[in-house]
Design a protein around this motif. Structure first.
Motif, PDB file in Angstrom:
ATOM      1  N   GLN A  15       0.802  -1.223   0.000  1.00  0.00           N
ATOM      2  CA  GLN A  15       0.000   0.000   0.000  1.00  0.00           C
ATOM      3  C   GLN A  15       0.843   1.285   0.000  1.00  0.00           C
ATOM      4  OE1 GLN A  15      -0.571  -2.403   2.620  1.00  0.00           O
ATOM      5  NE2 GLN A  15      -2.073  -3.461   1.354  1.00  0.00           N
ATOM      6  N   GLU A  18       0.721   3.497  -4.678  1.00  0.00           N
ATOM      7  CA  GLU A  18      -0.498   3.129  -5.393  1.00  0.00           C
ATOM      8  C   GLU A  18      -0.150   2.449  -6.718  1.00  0.00           C
ATOM      9  OE1 GLU A  18      -4.149   5.662  -7.233  1.00  0.00           O
ATOM     10  OE2 GLU A  18      -3.469   6.241  -5.222  1.00  0.00           O
ATOM     11  N   ASN A  19      -0.879   1.394  -7.056  1.00  0.00           N
ATOM     12  CA  ASN A  19      -0.730   0.622  -8.301  1.00  0.00           C
ATOM     13  C   ASN A  19       0.481  -0.300  -8.313  1.00  0.00           C
ATOM     14  OD1 ASN A  19      -3.033   1.896  -9.375  1.00  0.00           O
ATOM     15  ND2 ASN A  19      -1.792   3.571 -10.175  1.00  0.00           N
ATOM     16  N   ARG A  20       1.070  -0.581  -7.171  1.00  0.00           N
ATOM     17  CA  ARG A  20       2.215  -1.493  -7.108  1.00  0.00           C
ATOM     18  C   ARG A  20       1.747  -2.905  -7.441  1.00  0.00           C
ATOM     19  NH1 ARG A  20       5.875  -0.890  -2.076  1.00  0.00           N
ATOM     20  NH2 ARG A  20       7.196   0.286  -3.461  1.00  0.00           N
ATOM     21  N   LYS A  21       2.542  -3.622  -8.213  1.00  0.00           N
ATOM     22  CA  LYS A  21       2.277  -5.025  -8.567  1.00  0.00           C
ATOM     23  C   LYS A  21       3.509  -5.847  -8.218  1.00  0.00           C
ATOM     24  CE  LYS A  21      -0.359  -3.909 -12.752  1.00  0.00           C
ATOM     25  NZ  LYS A  21      -0.363  -4.057 -14.220  1.00  0.00           N
ATOM     26  N   SER A 142       7.300  -3.934 -18.238  1.00  0.00           N
ATOM     27  CA  SER A 142       6.789  -2.566 -18.158  1.00  0.00           C
ATOM     28  C   SER A 142       7.892  -1.624 -17.730  1.00  0.00           C
ATOM     29  CB  SER A 142       5.644  -2.465 -17.140  1.00  0.00           C
ATOM     30  OG  SER A 142       4.551  -3.251 -17.519  1.00  0.00           O
ATOM     31  N   ILE A 144       8.075   1.736 -15.694  1.00  0.00           N
ATOM     32  CA  ILE A 144       7.225   2.522 -14.798  1.00  0.00           C
ATOM     33  C   ILE A 144       7.978   3.723 -14.260  1.00  0.00           C
ATOM     34  CG2 ILE A 144       5.850   0.514 -14.114  1.00  0.00           C
ATOM     35  CD1 ILE A 144       7.473   0.763 -11.357  1.00  0.00           C
ATOM     36  N   THR A 154       2.559   7.173  -6.471  1.00  0.00           N
ATOM     37  CA  THR A 154       1.772   6.395  -7.426  1.00  0.00           C
ATOM     38  C   THR A 154       2.687   5.896  -8.531  1.00  0.00           C
ATOM     39  OG1 THR A 154      -0.134   7.829  -7.027  1.00  0.00           O
ATOM     40  CG2 THR A 154      -0.208   6.468  -8.999  1.00  0.00           C
ATOM     41  N   ILE A 155       2.424   4.689  -8.994  1.00  0.00           N
ATOM     42  CA  ILE A 155       3.160   4.155 -10.133  1.00  0.00           C
ATOM     43  C   ILE A 155       2.394   4.493 -11.408  1.00  0.00           C
ATOM     44  CG2 ILE A 155       3.820   2.022 -11.324  1.00  0.00           C
ATOM     45  CD1 ILE A 155       4.560   0.902  -8.578  1.00  0.00           C
ATOM     46  N   ARG A 156       3.109   5.087 -12.340  1.00  0.00           N
ATOM     47  CA  ARG A 156       2.534   5.367 -13.661  1.00  0.00           C
ATOM     48  C   ARG A 156       3.297   4.520 -14.677  1.00  0.00           C
ATOM     49  NH1 ARG A 156       3.139  11.195 -15.594  1.00  0.00           N
ATOM     50  NH2 ARG A 156       4.952  10.402 -16.646  1.00  0.00           N
ATOM     51  N   THR A 157       2.575   3.775 -15.488  1.00  0.00           N
ATOM     52  CA  THR A 157       3.201   2.960 -16.526  1.00  0.00           C
ATOM     53  C   THR A 157       3.481   3.839 -17.735  1.00  0.00           C
ATOM     54  OG1 THR A 157       2.047   0.983 -15.725  1.00  0.00           O
ATOM     55  CG2 THR A 157       2.938   0.905 -17.968  1.00  0.00           C
ATOM     56  N   SER A 160       4.564  -0.526 -21.873  1.00  0.00           N
ATOM     57  CA  SER A 160       4.338  -1.907 -21.468  1.00  0.00           C
ATOM     58  C   SER A 160       4.266  -2.765 -22.719  1.00  0.00           C
ATOM     59  CB  SER A 160       3.031  -1.994 -20.682  1.00  0.00           C
ATOM     60  OG  SER A 160       2.865  -3.280 -20.166  1.00  0.00           O
TER      61      SER A 160
END
Length: 164
Positions: A15, A18-21, A142, A144, A154-157, A160
Motif C-alpha cells: 500500500q 499506489e498501483n504497485r504489482k 513494463s 514505470i 503512485t506508479i505510472r506505466t 508496457s
C-alpha cells in the motif's frame, strides 16, 4: 502475501505506492534524458520477447535493509534476459542504478521492506510457514515511473509490452 502481512500489521509494503504489482526489477534509471525515445525503443525491443517460466523457492533479505523477498531460481533464460536488456540499453547505463547491473543484480520479488528487526522476524516466520514453492510466468515487461504527489506515491506505466 502482501495482503496477509498487512492484515497482520507486519508490513504495508503493497500500500506504500499506489498501483504497485509484484515484479522483478531488471533495471532502475534515476532519469532518462529522452523518456519518449526510450519508451519507443523499449516497446520495439520487447515486442518479440518470449514469456518466461520462473520458479520461486527461496526467501531472502538484504543485509541491513529490513527487506524480505522471494527469490526466483536463477535460470540461464532469466539471467540472459537481464543481461540482454542491459547490453541493448547500454547507452542509458549512466542513468542506471549499479545494483541492477549484470554481475551485481540479485533477482527478487519484494514481499516487505524497511521493517525493524521484530517485524522482519515476524514476516519471515509467517512467510516461511505460509508459502510453498511458486511457479510463475513472466507475461509482460513494463517501464514505470514513481510519481511523488504530496503525501502519496503512485506508479505510472510509461510503456508496457506483452510477451509472446
Amino acid at each position: 502475501m502482501w495482503k496477509e502481512l498487512s492484515d497482520r500489521g507486519i508490513s504495508h509494503y503493497a500500500q506504500e505506492i499506489e498501483n504497485r504489482k509484484p515484479h522483478l526489477t531488471i533495471a532502475d534509471y534515476s532519469e532518462l534524458n529522452n523518456e519518449a525515445e526510450y519508451c519507443e525503443q523499449f516497446v520495439r525491443y520487447y515486442e518479440s520477447a518470449s514469456k518466461m517460466s520462473l520458479g520461486f523457492g527461496a526467501l531472502g533479505t538484504f543485509i541491513d535493509s529490513g527487506a524480505l523477498f522471494l527469490s526466483p531460481n536463477p535460470t540461464k533464460k532469466l539471467l540472459d534476459f537481464h543481461f540482454d536488456h542491459h547490453r541493448h540499453f547500454h547507452a542509458y547505463s549512466s542513468f542506471s542504478n549499479p545494483v541492477y547491473h549484470p554481475g551485481q543484480w540479485i533477482p527478487h520479488c519484494m514481499i516487505a521492506n524497511r521493517l525493524d528487526d521484530v517485524k522482519l522476524s515476524e514476516a519471515l516466520r509467517f512467510a516461511t510457514k505460509s508459502l510453498t514453492a511458486i511457479e510463475a510466468e513472466v507475461q509482460e515487461v513494463s517501464l514505470i515511473k514513481i510519481i511523488h504527489d504530496e503525501n502519496k506515491k503512485t506508479i505510472r506505466t510509461l510503456a508496457s509490452q506483452s510477451l509472446a
